[in-house]
Design a protein around this motif. Structure first.
Motif, short mmCIF file in Angstrom:
data_model
loop_
_atom_site.label_atom_id
_atom_site.label_comp_id
_atom_site.label_asym_id
_atom_site.label_seq_id
_atom_site.Cartn_x
_atom_site.Cartn_y
_atom_site.Cartn_z
N PRO A 53 0.82 -1.23 0.00
CA PRO A 53 0.00 0.00 0.00
C PRO A 53 0.85 1.27 0.00
O PRO A 53 0.44 2.29 -0.56
CB PRO A 53 -0.81 -0.08 1.29
CG PRO A 53 -0.65 -1.44 1.82
CD PRO A 53 0.56 -2.03 1.19
N HIS A 54 2.03 1.20 0.61
CA HIS A 54 2.91 2.37 0.66
C HIS A 54 3.51 2.68 -0.70
O HIS A 54 3.77 3.84 -1.03
CB HIS A 54 4.02 2.17 1.68
CG HIS A 54 3.54 1.97 3.07
ND1 HIS A 54 3.16 3.02 3.88
CD2 HIS A 54 3.34 0.84 3.79
CE1 HIS A 54 2.76 2.54 5.05
NE2 HIS A 54 2.87 1.23 5.02
N PHE A 55 3.77 1.63 -1.49
CA PHE A 55 4.41 1.82 -2.78
C PHE A 55 3.42 1.90 -3.92
O PHE A 55 3.81 2.04 -5.08
CB PHE A 55 5.41 0.70 -3.06
CG PHE A 55 6.64 0.76 -2.21
CD1 PHE A 55 6.98 1.91 -1.53
CD2 PHE A 55 7.46 -0.34 -2.08
CE1 PHE A 55 8.12 1.97 -0.74
CE2 PHE A 55 8.60 -0.30 -1.30
CZ PHE A 55 8.93 0.87 -0.63
N ASP A 59 4.90 8.40 -5.26
CA ASP A 59 5.11 9.76 -4.77
C ASP A 59 6.50 9.90 -4.17
O ASP A 59 7.30 8.97 -4.19
CB ASP A 59 4.01 10.13 -3.77
CG ASP A 59 3.96 9.19 -2.57
OD1 ASP A 59 4.66 8.16 -2.59
OD2 ASP A 59 3.23 9.49 -1.62
N GLU A 60 6.76 11.09 -3.62
CA GLU A 60 8.08 11.38 -3.05
C GLU A 60 8.35 10.53 -1.81
O GLU A 60 9.49 10.17 -1.53
CB GLU A 60 8.19 12.86 -2.69
CG GLU A 60 8.14 13.80 -3.86
CD GLU A 60 6.72 14.14 -4.28
OE1 GLU A 60 5.79 13.99 -3.47
OE2 GLU A 60 6.54 14.53 -5.44
N ARG A 61 7.31 10.23 -1.06
CA ARG A 61 7.48 9.43 0.16
C ARG A 61 7.97 8.02 -0.17
O ARG A 61 8.91 7.51 0.45
CB ARG A 61 6.16 9.36 0.92
CG ARG A 61 6.25 8.58 2.20
CD ARG A 61 4.90 8.60 2.93
NE ARG A 61 4.92 7.70 4.05
CZ ARG A 61 4.59 6.41 3.99
NH1 ARG A 61 4.21 5.88 2.85
NH2 ARG A 61 4.64 5.66 5.06
N ILE A 65 11.58 6.42 0.86
CA ILE A 65 11.70 5.15 1.60
C ILE A 65 12.70 4.24 0.89
O ILE A 65 13.59 3.66 1.52
CB ILE A 65 10.33 4.48 1.75
CG1 ILE A 65 9.44 5.28 2.71
CG2 ILE A 65 10.47 3.04 2.22
CD1 ILE A 65 7.99 4.83 2.71
N ARG A 66 12.55 4.11 -0.41
CA ARG A 66 13.46 3.25 -1.18
C ARG A 66 14.91 3.75 -1.10
O ARG A 66 15.83 2.96 -0.88
CB ARG A 66 13.02 3.19 -2.64
CG ARG A 66 11.81 2.36 -2.89
CD ARG A 66 11.58 2.23 -4.39
NE ARG A 66 10.24 1.78 -4.64
CZ ARG A 66 9.24 2.54 -5.07
NH1 ARG A 66 9.45 3.81 -5.33
NH2 ARG A 66 8.04 2.03 -5.27
N GLU A 67 15.10 5.04 -1.29
CA GLU A 67 16.45 5.59 -1.30
C GLU A 67 17.14 5.42 0.05
O GLU A 67 18.30 5.01 0.11
CB GLU A 67 16.41 7.07 -1.67
CG GLU A 67 16.12 7.34 -3.12
CD GLU A 67 15.95 8.81 -3.41
OE1 GLU A 67 16.08 9.64 -2.48
OE2 GLU A 67 15.70 9.14 -4.58
N ARG A 68 16.45 5.75 1.12
CA ARG A 68 17.06 5.64 2.45
C ARG A 68 17.36 4.19 2.80
O ARG A 68 18.40 3.89 3.40
CB ARG A 68 16.15 6.27 3.49
CG ARG A 68 16.16 7.77 3.43
CD ARG A 68 15.35 8.37 4.55
NE ARG A 68 15.39 9.82 4.48
CZ ARG A 68 14.43 10.56 3.96
NH1 ARG A 68 13.35 9.99 3.45
NH2 ARG A 68 14.53 11.87 3.95
N ALA A 69 16.46 3.29 2.45
CA ALA A 69 16.67 1.88 2.77
C ALA A 69 17.87 1.31 2.04
O ALA A 69 18.69 0.60 2.63
CB ALA A 69 15.41 1.08 2.44
#
Length: 124
Positions: A53-55, A59-61, A65-69
């Motif tokens: 649901p998050h992906f 959007d930017e969020r 999430i992907r980049e930081r992880a």
């Protein structure tokens, strides 16, 4: 969206049972567990069930999430590679083949990437 979660949960259960059966038989025979990737795939499937649901929205969020992880997982991977080099060096009494070390590393790295995504999805 709910069908994706159900599919990921079903795949996670299948991978988990597969890993338990294959690795359990290997460990019972006194060998190195050869199907560690099944556990990593189970962790990945369960995490994707939570993250779907998050992906869903691009959007930017979701991108953050992907980049930081992936960024944090790089440092975990380097640390684990150093640990494996220290544990399985030629002077060590522990004996492992390159396949065993690489399967440990890849299973750990896949798990860390997706668990980091779950962490950042809860945090942000």
């Amino acid at each position: 969206m709910n069908s994706k979660r159900t599919l990921f949960l079903l795949l996670g259960v299948i991978f988990l049972l597969n890993g338990l059966i294959i690795n359990g038989a290997s460990m019972y025979a006194g060998q190195f567990p050869g199907a560690l990737m099944a556990f990593a795939m189970a962790v990945m499937s369960f995490c994707l069930a939570y993250l779907s649901p998050h992906f869903a929205a691009k959007d930017e969020r979701a991108q953050a999430i992907r980049e930081r992880a992936v960024y944090i997982s790089y440092f975990w991977g380097v640390g684990f590679a150093i640990l494996l080099m220290l544990l399985f060096n030629p002077m060590s009494p522990l004996q492992a083949t390159a396949f065993h070390a690489l399967s440990l590393f890849m299973a750990f790295y896949i798990s860390v990437v997706f668990l980091s995504m779950v962490y950042y999805a809860k945090k942000y």
